[in-house]
Motif scaffolding. Structure first.
Motif, short mmCIF file in Angstrom:
data_model
loop_
_atom_site.label_atom_id
_atom_site.label_comp_id
_atom_site.label_asym_id
_atom_site.label_seq_id
_atom_site.Cartn_x
_atom_site.Cartn_y
_atom_site.Cartn_z
N ASP A 10 -14.56 49.79 6.45
CA ASP A 10 -14.09 50.56 5.29
C ASP A 10 -14.62 51.99 5.34
O ASP A 10 -13.87 52.94 5.11
CB ASP A 10 -14.52 49.90 3.98
N MET A 116 -7.20 53.63 -0.47
CA MET A 116 -6.96 52.21 -0.76
C MET A 116 -5.83 51.64 0.10
O MET A 116 -5.91 50.51 0.57
CB MET A 116 -6.67 52.02 -2.25
N ARG A 119 -7.20 51.20 3.58
CA ARG A 119 -8.09 50.02 3.58
C ARG A 119 -7.26 48.74 3.64
O ARG A 119 -7.55 47.84 4.43
CB ARG A 119 -8.96 50.04 2.33
N LEU A 120 -6.23 48.67 2.82
CA LEU A 120 -5.37 47.50 2.82
C LEU A 120 -4.69 47.33 4.18
O LEU A 120 -4.63 46.23 4.72
CB LEU A 120 -4.33 47.60 1.71
N ARG A 123 -7.15 46.06 6.77
CA ARG A 123 -7.49 44.64 6.54
C ARG A 123 -6.33 43.73 6.90
O ARG A 123 -6.53 42.65 7.44
CB ARG A 123 -7.93 44.44 5.10
N LEU A 124 -5.11 44.16 6.62
CA LEU A 124 -3.95 43.37 7.04
C LEU A 124 -3.86 43.31 8.56
O LEU A 124 -3.51 42.27 9.12
CB LEU A 124 -2.67 43.93 6.44
N ARG A 130 -4.50 39.74 2.74
CA ARG A 130 -4.90 40.73 1.75
C ARG A 130 -6.36 40.49 1.37
O ARG A 130 -6.83 39.37 1.41
CB ARG A 130 -4.06 40.59 0.48
N PRO A 131 -7.07 41.53 0.96
CA PRO A 131 -8.44 41.35 0.49
C PRO A 131 -8.46 40.44 -0.71
O PRO A 131 -7.63 40.54 -1.59
CB PRO A 131 -8.90 42.75 0.11
N ALA A 136 -7.76 46.09 -3.49
CA ALA A 136 -6.73 46.87 -2.81
C ALA A 136 -5.36 46.30 -3.11
O ALA A 136 -5.19 45.20 -3.51
CB ALA A 136 -6.96 46.85 -1.32
#
Length: 136
Positions: A10, A116, A119-120, A123-124, A130-131, A136
């Motif tokens: 992040d 954001m 970040r999403l 992570r994807l 998804r977190p 997010a």
């Protein structure tokens, strides 16, 4: 609180986004790489704290039994959304002074939205999910 690998990712994502904003938006200024890195850490901490409050308010909205209480809690969510931008501007000014300038309310709002979204996206890409923390 335990430092996880996703927290480091992040911070690096926030650092890249901040660097791009510094490059393409003349109102966003950071004096050095170290200051940019520290600003990214500040973003991480601030956005995590804001996410905790957001989750609490969302839980209160869901638990509200009356329309008045639901409306009040939804209004609190809107205040948190706008107030978080001012909080980040204030913290940045307090900690870094003239070494970092994030522009005004609208540029910082765009910056946070892009932070954001990035970040999403990461992570994807990494997790494929998804977190789960709702931030997010």
């Amino acid at each position: 609180m335990r430092l996880r690998a996703v927290d480091i990712v992040d911070v690096f994502v926030y650092l890249v986004v901040l660097g791009l904003f510094t490059q393409f938006f003349p109102t966003v200024i950071t004096e050095s790489f170290v200051v940019s890195l520290l600003t990214a850490v500040l973003f991480k901490v601030a956005l995590e704290v804001i996410a905790v409050f957001k989750r609490r308010i969302l839980d209160r909205v869901r638990a509200s039994r009356t329309p008045a209480r639901k409306t009040l809690n939804a209004a609190l969510l809107l205040v948190l959304g706008a107030g978080s931008k001012f909080l980040i501007l204030w913290l940045t000014d307090l900690l870094f002074g003239d070494a970092v300038q994030l522009g005004g309310f609208f540029s910082v709002t765009l910056l946070i939205v892009v932070l954001m979204a990035a970040r999403l996206g990461i992570r994807l890409l990494v997790d494929g999910t998804r977190p789960r923390d709702g931030s997010a």
